[in-house]
Design a protein around this motif. Structure first.
Motif, PDB file in Angstrom:
ATOM      1  N   GLU A  20     -13.488  19.146 -35.357  1.00 38.14           N
ATOM      2  CA  GLU A  20     -13.890  18.161 -34.345  1.00 38.14           C
ATOM      3  C   GLU A  20     -15.370  18.309 -33.993  1.00 38.14           C
ATOM      4  N   TYR A  21     -15.878  19.526 -34.007  1.00 37.07           N
ATOM      5  CA  TYR A  21     -17.296  19.762 -33.725  1.00 37.07           C
ATOM      6  C   TYR A  21     -18.157  19.166 -34.841  1.00 37.07           C
ATOM      7  N   ILE A  22     -17.758  19.417 -36.083  1.00 43.28           N
ATOM      8  CA  ILE A  22     -18.510  18.896 -37.229  1.00 43.28           C
ATOM      9  C   ILE A  22     -18.510  17.370 -37.205  1.00 43.28           C
ATOM     10  N   ALA A  23     -17.336  16.779 -37.005  1.00 36.78           N
ATOM     11  CA  ALA A  23     -17.227  15.314 -36.989  1.00 36.78           C
ATOM     12  C   ALA A  23     -18.006  14.714 -35.819  1.00 36.78           C
ATOM     13  N   SER A  24     -17.950  15.342 -34.659  1.00 35.23           N
ATOM     14  CA  SER A  24     -18.687  14.845 -33.490  1.00 35.23           C
ATOM     15  C   SER A  24     -20.185  14.891 -33.736  1.00 35.23           C
ATOM     16  N   PHE A  25     -20.652  15.946 -34.359  1.00 31.57           N
ATOM     17  CA  PHE A  25     -22.072  16.083 -34.675  1.00 31.57           C
ATOM     18  C   PHE A  25     -22.531  14.934 -35.565  1.00 31.57           C
ATOM     19  N   LEU A 108     -26.747  14.813 -50.877  1.00 32.69           N
ATOM     20  CA  LEU A 108     -26.266  15.804 -49.894  1.00 32.69           C
ATOM     21  C   LEU A 108     -26.220  15.222 -48.486  1.00 32.69           C
ATOM     22  N   ILE A 109     -25.571  14.076 -48.354  1.00 30.37           N
ATOM     23  CA  ILE A 109     -25.465  13.398 -47.065  1.00 30.37           C
ATOM     24  C   ILE A 109     -24.010  13.415 -46.611  1.00 30.37           C
ATOM     25  N   LEU A 110     -23.782  13.879 -45.399  1.00 30.22           N
ATOM     26  CA  LEU A 110     -22.489  13.743 -44.736  1.00 30.22           C
ATOM     27  C   LEU A 110     -22.612  12.592 -43.764  1.00 30.22           C
ATOM     28  N   ARG A 111     -21.622  11.709 -43.756  1.00 25.09           N
ATOM     29  CA  ARG A 111     -21.653  10.587 -42.815  1.00 25.09           C
ATOM     30  C   ARG A 111     -20.286  10.414 -42.189  1.00 25.09           C
ATOM     31  N   SER A 112     -20.302   9.930 -40.978  1.00 32.13           N
ATOM     32  CA  SER A 112     -19.070   9.695 -40.255  1.00 32.13           C
ATOM     33  C   SER A 112     -18.361   8.470 -40.830  1.00 32.13           C
ATOM     34  N   CYS A 113     -17.058   8.560 -40.976  1.00 28.88           N
ATOM     35  CA  CYS A 113     -16.247   7.436 -41.464  1.00 28.88           C
ATOM     36  C   CYS A 113     -15.600   6.685 -40.308  1.00 28.88           C
ATOM     37  N   VAL A 114     -15.796   7.154 -39.101  1.00 27.56           N
ATOM     38  CA  VAL A 114     -15.143   6.586 -37.934  1.00 27.56           C
ATOM     39  C   VAL A 114     -16.067   5.556 -37.301  1.00 27.56           C
ATOM     40  N   ASP A 115     -15.634   4.291 -37.286  1.00 28.35           N
ATOM     41  CA  ASP A 115     -16.457   3.224 -36.720  1.00 28.35           C
ATOM     42  C   ASP A 115     -16.157   2.978 -35.240  1.00 28.35           C
ATOM     43  N   THR A 116     -14.912   3.046 -34.878  1.00 32.08           N
ATOM     44  CA  THR A 116     -14.525   2.784 -33.489  1.00 32.08           C
ATOM     45  C   THR A 116     -14.081   4.080 -32.845  1.00 32.08           C
ATOM     46  N   ARG A 117     -13.099   4.016 -32.021  1.00 32.86           N
ATOM     47  CA  ARG A 117     -12.609   5.204 -31.312  1.00 32.86           C
ATOM     48  C   ARG A 117     -12.114   6.250 -32.310  1.00 32.86           C
ATOM     49  N   PRO A 118     -12.704   7.441 -32.278  1.00 36.41           N
ATOM     50  CA  PRO A 118     -12.318   8.473 -33.250  1.00 36.41           C
ATOM     51  C   PRO A 118     -10.907   9.009 -32.997  1.00 36.41           C
ATOM     52  N   PRO A 119     -10.221   9.441 -34.045  1.00 32.10           N
ATOM     53  CA  PRO A 119      -8.872   9.996 -33.908  1.00 32.10           C
ATOM     54  C   PRO A 119      -8.873  11.462 -33.477  1.00 32.10           C
ATOM     55  N   TYR A 120     -10.003  11.957 -33.051  1.00 34.27           N
ATOM     56  CA  TYR A 120     -10.136  13.341 -32.605  1.00 34.27           C
ATOM     57  C   TYR A 120     -10.876  13.339 -31.269  1.00 34.27           C
ATOM     58  N   ASN A 121     -10.868  14.468 -30.607  1.00 33.32           N
ATOM     59  CA  ASN A 121     -11.587  14.595 -29.335  1.00 33.32           C
ATOM     60  C   ASN A 121     -13.064  14.835 -29.621  1.00 33.32           C
ATOM     61  N   ILE A 122     -13.909  13.979 -29.068  1.00 31.25           N
ATOM     62  CA  ILE A 122     -15.353  14.167 -29.223  1.00 31.25           C
ATOM     63  C   ILE A 122     -15.745  15.456 -28.502  1.00 31.25           C
ATOM     64  N   GLN A 123     -16.406  16.333 -29.214  1.00 31.78           N
ATOM     65  CA  GLN A 123     -16.903  17.579 -28.628  1.00 31.78           C
ATOM     66  C   GLN A 123     -18.331  17.317 -28.172  1.00 31.78           C
ATOM     67  N   ARG A 124     -18.517  17.221 -26.875  1.00 27.65           N
ATOM     68  CA  ARG A 124     -19.802  16.801 -26.298  1.00 27.65           C
ATOM     69  C   ARG A 124     -20.960  17.707 -26.717  1.00 27.65           C
ATOM     70  N   VAL A 125     -20.720  18.993 -26.806  1.00 27.89           N
ATOM     71  CA  VAL A 125     -21.794  19.916 -27.154  1.00 27.89           C
ATOM     72  C   VAL A 125     -22.304  19.624 -28.566  1.00 27.89           C
ATOM     73  N   ALA A 126     -21.416  19.356 -29.506  1.00 27.95           N
ATOM     74  CA  ALA A 126     -21.820  19.047 -30.881  1.00 27.95           C
ATOM     75  C   ALA A 126     -22.447  17.658 -30.965  1.00 27.95           C
ATOM     76  N   TRP A 127     -21.906  16.716 -30.221  1.00 27.65           N
ATOM     77  CA  TRP A 127     -22.458  15.368 -30.200  1.00 27.65           C
ATOM     78  C   TRP A 127     -23.894  15.398 -29.665  1.00 27.65           C
ATOM     79  N   LYS A 128     -24.122  16.172 -28.613  1.00 30.76           N
ATOM     80  CA  LYS A 128     -25.470  16.283 -28.045  1.00 30.76           C
ATOM     81  C   LYS A 128     -26.415  17.019 -28.982  1.00 30.76           C
TER      82      LYS A 128
END
Length: 150
Positions: A20-25, A108-128
């Motif tokens: 969840e931290y990786i995905a939020s980032f 070597l690019i990682l990109r988010s596949c989630v366009d709308t509301r993610p199916p996981y809990n956004i981890q604010r620290v990683a998002w920031k």
């Protein structure tokens, strides 16, 4: 006794939690070449007692210098990166398996596949952390933090 310590470590640091931290980032960081290398910094910085709380308290005016300006506090960052390398790889694999992230292997690019509301809990620290890093290149970030990608 060591098996108890190992079990506690596995409970605290597991790929299901840190996925969840990786995905939020990656929902907040800019898509740029070699941003996969930034994944090595997420868990060591977000789980750090000092930097984790600084990141949570950060706002849109915060900069990489205001959060990580005291270089003395970064003394163990390279060790933390090395220690969490396996966990980072497992967490990325968990995100890919759940279609939270996709990989462009050529750049070597990682990109988010989630366009709308993610199916996981956004981890604010990683998002920031991602929001903080999006203004800088991978090379700038690593040179500022004084660590080397592995």
């Amino acid at each position: 006794m060591s098996s108890v310590v190992e079990a506690i470590y596995e409970l605290k640091y597991n790929p299901f939690k840190y996925g969840e931290y990786i995905a939020s980032f990656y929902t907040s960081v800019e898509e740029q070449e070699h941003n996969l290398l930034l994944s090595q910094l997420i868990i060591p910085l977000c789980s750090h007692s000092i930097f984790g709380s600084k990141l949570l308290k950060s706002n849109v005016n915060s900069t990489i210098w205001s959060i990580f300006g005291d270089q003395k506090q970064l003394y163990d960052l390279q060790e933390r990166i090395d220690e969490f390398q396996g966990l980072t790889q497992q967490s990325i694999q968990y995100c890919i398996d759940n279609d939270w992230l996709s990989v462009n292997v050529q750049n070597l690019i990682l990109r988010s596949c989630v366009d709308t509301r993610p199916p996981y809990n956004i981890q604010r620290v990683a998002w920031k952390l991602g929001r903080l890093f999006k203004k800088h290149s991978v090379v700038e970030i690593y040179s500022f933090l004084g660590v080397k990608p592995r």
